[in-house]
Design a protein around this motif. Structure first.
Motif, PDB file in Angstrom:
ATOM      1  N   LYS A 181       1.111  -4.732  -4.849  1.00 39.44           N
ATOM      2  CA  LYS A 181       0.810  -6.157  -4.686  1.00 39.44           C
ATOM      3  C   LYS A 181       1.531  -6.999  -5.736  1.00 39.44           C
ATOM      4  O   LYS A 181       1.966  -8.117  -5.457  1.00 39.44           O
TER       5      LYS A 181
ATOM      6  N   ASP B 210       2.091   1.806  -3.422  1.00 44.25           N
ATOM      7  CA  ASP B 210       1.003   2.317  -4.268  1.00 44.25           C
ATOM      8  C   ASP B 210       0.740   3.797  -4.008  1.00 44.25           C
ATOM      9  O   ASP B 210       0.550   4.576  -4.952  1.00 44.25           O
TER      10      ASP B 210
ATOM     11  N   THR C  76      -2.621  -4.242  -7.443  1.00 48.17           N
ATOM     12  CA  THR C  76      -2.015  -2.938  -7.707  1.00 48.17           C
ATOM     13  C   THR C  76      -0.510  -3.157  -7.911  1.00 48.17           C
ATOM     14  O   THR C  76      -0.003  -4.248  -7.632  1.00 48.17           O
TER      15      THR C  76
ATOM     16  N   TRP D 156     -15.113  -5.653  -6.955  1.00 47.14           N
ATOM     17  CA  TRP D 156     -14.058  -4.634  -6.964  1.00 47.14           C
ATOM     18  C   TRP D 156     -14.591  -3.320  -6.416  1.00 47.14           C
ATOM     19  O   TRP D 156     -13.926  -2.654  -5.615  1.00 47.14           O
TER      20      TRP D 156
ATOM     21  N   PHE E   5      -6.244  -1.522 -12.427  1.00 48.10           N
ATOM     22  CA  PHE E   5      -5.237  -2.529 -12.044  1.00 48.10           C
ATOM     23  C   PHE E   5      -5.903  -3.759 -11.447  1.00 48.10           C
ATOM     24  O   PHE E   5      -5.535  -4.887 -11.783  1.00 48.10           O
ATOM     25  N   TRP E   6      -6.842  -3.580 -10.556  1.00 44.65           N
ATOM     26  CA  TRP E   6      -7.535  -4.735  -9.966  1.00 44.65           C
ATOM     27  C   TRP E   6      -8.219  -5.560 -11.044  1.00 44.65           C
ATOM     28  O   TRP E   6      -8.141  -6.777 -11.043  1.00 44.65           O
TER      29      TRP E   6
ATOM     30  N   TYR F 192     -13.411  -1.439  -3.016  1.00 44.47           N
ATOM     31  CA  TYR F 192     -12.847  -0.092  -3.005  1.00 44.47           C
ATOM     32  C   TYR F 192     -13.584   0.811  -2.020  1.00 44.47           C
ATOM     33  O   TYR F 192     -12.974   1.461  -1.180  1.00 44.47           O
TER      34      TYR F 192
ATOM     35  N   VAL G   3      -6.691   2.367  -9.597  1.00 47.11           N
ATOM     36  CA  VAL G   3      -6.754   1.189  -8.728  1.00 47.11           C
ATOM     37  C   VAL G   3      -7.718   0.154  -9.306  1.00 47.11           C
ATOM     38  O   VAL G   3      -7.388  -1.036  -9.409  1.00 47.11           O
TER      39      VAL G   3
ATOM     40  N   THR H  52       0.829  -1.208   0.000  1.00 47.80           N
ATOM     41  CA  THR H  52       0.000   0.000   0.000  1.00 47.80           C
ATOM     42  C   THR H  52       0.860   1.253   0.000  1.00 47.80           C
ATOM     43  O   THR H  52       0.568   2.221  -0.708  1.00 47.80           O
TER      44      THR H  52
END
Length: 147
Positions: free
Chosen positions: A81, A24, A78, A102, A71-72, A106, A68, A21
């Motif tokens: 990750k 990111d 991310t 997702w 990417f997910w 979020y 985000v 995180t």
């Protein structure tokens, strides 16, 4: 109840997820801060407004969630990750989460962070290393396959 398909997963714990995180956040700042400074200049630093203008809304409030979610959706992770070789999967099937999951994941960060971050710290104590956002969305963060 844990589905049989998820029994052999190696769950990613709190500190690894925290490090991912932080990476990111750094990457998002490296993108949004120069853009914001280019548009708003020094005003960005001395004006205590929550929103500096329309470009600020796009750059700092819309762009990060879109990045985000993209990417997910396409990488199940991310950049942070990906670096720690983790991915997000559906907690029941072990497959790719749905767009609905997702989005829930979020926006579930909001209730997970409000009570002093307890919903995020929950990862450290949960058997499957799920934060509240994972539980609400029905997701797990696991180590990528070795293949």
């Amino acid at each position: 109840m844990m589905a049989a398909i998820t029994e052999n997963y190696q769950y990613v714990g709190f500190w690894e997820r925290f490090a991912a995180t932080m990476l990111d956040v750094l990457l998002i700042l490296l993108l949004t801060l120069p853009l914001s400074f280019w548009i708003y200049g020094d005003r960005l630093f001395y004006d205590n407004s929550l929103v500096h203008g329309p470009a600020d809304v796009i750059i700092n409030y819309l762009l990060p969630p879109v990045l985000v979610l993209v990417f997910w959706r396409y990488r199940a992770a991310t950049p942070g990750k990906i670096l720690i070789k983790a991915k997000i999967v559906d907690a029941n099937s072990g497959g790719k989460p749905s767009m609905r999951q997702w989005l829930i994941r979020y926006f579930a960060y909001i209730p997970a962070t409000l009570p002093l971050g307890l919903g995020l710290l929950w990862v450290a104590f949960d058997a499957r290393k799920q934060g509240w956002h994972d539980k609400l969305a029905g997701t797990l963060v696991i180590k990528q396959d070795k293949s």
